[in-house]
Design an enzyme around this catalytic site. Structure first.
Site, short mmCIF file in Angstrom:
data_model
loop_
_atom_site.label_atom_id
_atom_site.label_comp_id
_atom_site.label_asym_id
_atom_site.label_seq_id
_atom_site.Cartn_x
_atom_site.Cartn_y
_atom_site.Cartn_z
N SER A 6 0.81 -1.22 0.00
CA SER A 6 0.00 0.00 0.00
C SER A 6 0.85 1.27 0.00
O SER A 6 1.59 1.53 -0.93
CB SER A 6 -0.95 -0.05 1.20
OG SER A 6 -1.90 0.98 1.15
N ASP A 21 -2.55 6.45 -3.33
CA ASP A 21 -1.40 5.80 -2.72
C ASP A 21 -0.91 4.68 -3.64
O ASP A 21 -1.43 4.50 -4.75
CB ASP A 21 -1.74 5.27 -1.32
CG ASP A 21 -2.75 4.14 -1.34
OD1 ASP A 21 -3.47 4.00 -2.35
OD2 ASP A 21 -2.83 3.39 -0.35
N ASP A 73 -1.16 1.48 -3.94
CA ASP A 73 -2.01 0.42 -4.50
C ASP A 73 -3.39 0.91 -4.89
O ASP A 73 -4.24 0.12 -5.30
CB ASP A 73 -2.11 -0.76 -3.53
CG ASP A 73 -2.97 -0.47 -2.31
OD1 ASP A 73 -3.05 0.71 -1.90
OD2 ASP A 73 -3.57 -1.41 -1.77
N ASP A 104 -6.02 2.30 -3.26
CA ASP A 104 -7.26 2.23 -2.49
C ASP A 104 -7.48 3.47 -1.62
O ASP A 104 -8.55 3.62 -1.02
CB ASP A 104 -7.33 0.94 -1.65
CG ASP A 104 -6.20 0.81 -0.63
OD1 ASP A 104 -5.36 1.72 -0.55
OD2 ASP A 104 -6.15 -0.23 0.06
#
Length: 452
Positions: A108, A247, A249, A251
């Site tokens: 992440s 960010d 990834d 999400d």
């Protein structure tokens, strides 16, 4: 039953250190595969369960992808590979391709040295505790490779990005578009780099790109939603109407308005909830977390919107939404859930929901949040010894009670142990910034003394 490897969002750590090593990740893939194979009563003879694997842009993703593929194949599971794709894209594609599970290789918003493995069920939801326990139980068993005629196969999904782009666009009203908007999009050199700019451009916006040249090492490096200064500078330099940052990834999301003001998850959630309330489309209320700003809660109350708090973590926000039968929730970190649009927190879709509100009301971010006044919030991390029971310490309890009395309903205090390091997070927020700072420092001092 506690989990040995799984945290609130899969398995995560520094690459090369347990558990993020090739051998462990191969065994994790095998264990997850065995859980699926053992539940294969719904498969016809000769059919195999399939698992979809996506990843962000970290250099270690290549190594971990190969390890997972090997473990799953050994367990007799077919593998569908998407290459770099946002976490919410994997949740969507798992459902769309009728896979039995989805796996994301990502840490992440963490730096590139870290990585992690997180799972989705066939319904595009985070795995239940029961399934995670079953996987951990299988990790304790030796690997026994399936006979050659029962090994899994691997297939690359070449149109994964295009499928997901169209899905994101489908969540925006058909009778609206983004024409006339100049938007800076910062992809954090992460998994949205080849997706997000196309979504906003194809909906009509003029798009300026940041963080879309990943090299395996620069993910989240001085860019993205956790480092918004680059986005703010680009918005001001190019005279853009707003900026959007994701960010690593994809999400989480943050936004910047034309004057460079940053809008966090609470503020974006307010924009979405306010518009849905005005349009008569808000199902129930909004779920936040223990860290959601008190000013945000009060502003929702003035709109007549119910508000509930969950523990920190999108997993717990999801649980609360499902319990209440509501659709909208999120964290101030920018992880927003719109369950009528997607089963997972999705930065691109959350941004589109906010843009829909602004377009429908012909308003800027500043206009539409004018009545939202977030309270000053001070967070201090205090190092404590493992096992320190702050809740039972008389000095800490007395100090908290004194602070709560002084703030008299116009503030909030939260003491929360970190799940990843030996610190106690002391958070104080309220209408009076100086009082908030003073009480935060005093409480931190009491905790520091009590824990010594």
């Amino acid at each position: 039953m506690s989990r040995k490897y799984f945290g609130t969002d899969g398995v995560r750590g520094t690459v090369g250190q347990a558990p993020i090593t090739p051998d462990f990740v191969m065994r994790l893939g095998y264990a997850a595969g065995r859980v699926l194979v053992e539940a294969d009563g719904k498969f016809a003879p000769g059919e195999r369960p399939s698992v979809l694997i996506g990843k962000d842009t970290r250099i270690s993703g290549y190594m971990l992808e190969s390890a997972l593929e090997a473990g799953l194949s050994a367990a007799g599971v077919d593998v569908l590979l998407t290459g770099p794709m946002p976490t919410p894209a994997v949740a969507y594609l798992t459902r769309a391709l009728r896979a039995q599970a989805g796996i994301v290789i990502s840490a992440s918003h963490n730096p590139f040295e870290d990585n992690g493995i997180k799972f989705f069920s066939g319904a595009g939801l985070k795995l239940s505790d029961a399934v995670e326990h079953a996987i951990e139980a299988n990790l304790e068993q030796p690997m026994e490779t399936m006979p050659s005629d029962k090994l899994g196969k691997a297939k690359r999904i070449n149109d994964a990005a295009g499928r997901y782009i169209e899905f994101c666009k489908s969540t925006f009203p058909n009778d609206s578009d983004l024409r006339g908007l100049k938007i800076v999009v910062d992809c954090a050199h992460g998994a949205t780099y080849h997706v997000a700019p196309h979504v906003f451009h194809e909906l009509g916006a003029e798009v300026l790109q940041l963080g879309t040249q990943p090299d395996g090492l620069n993910i989240n490096l001085g860019c993205g939603s956790t480092h918004p200064d680059a986005l703010r500078a680009a918005v001001l330099e190019h005279g853009a109407d707003l900026g959007i940052a994701f960010d690593g990834d994809g999400d989480r999301v943050a936004m910047v308005d034309a004057k460079g003001r940053l809008y966090d998850g609470d503020m974006m959630l307010y924009v979405i909830a306010k518009h849905r309330k005005q349009a008569g489309r808000l199902e129930g209320g909004v779920v936040g977390t223990l860290m959601s700003n008190l000013g945000f809660e009060h502003a929702l109350g003035r709109l007549g919107i119910p508000f509930e708090r969950a523990k920190v973590g999108d997993r717990y926000v999801m649980e609360k939404l499902q319990q209440l039968g509501w659709q909208l929730g999120g964290e101030n970190s920018g992880h927003i859930l719109c369950l009528d649009k997607h089963t997972s927190g999705d930065g691109i879709i959350s941004a589109l929901q906010a843009l829909d509100a602004l377009k429908a009301n012909n308003a800027s971010l500043a206009d539409y949040t004018r009545e939202l006044a977030l309270y000053p919030q001070v967070l201090i991390n205090v190092k404590v010894a493992k096992g320190f029971d702050y809740a039972a310490d008389g000095r800490v309890k007395a100090a908290v009670k004194e602070a709560e009395t002084a703030l008299s309903g116009n503030g909030r205090i939260l003491l929360r142990p970190s799940g990843t390091e030996p610190v106690l997070r002391v958070m104080v927020e309220g209408a009076d910034g100086e009082a908030v700072k003073g009480w935060a420092e005093k409480l931190a001092g009491v905790v520091r003394s009590a824990a010594a």
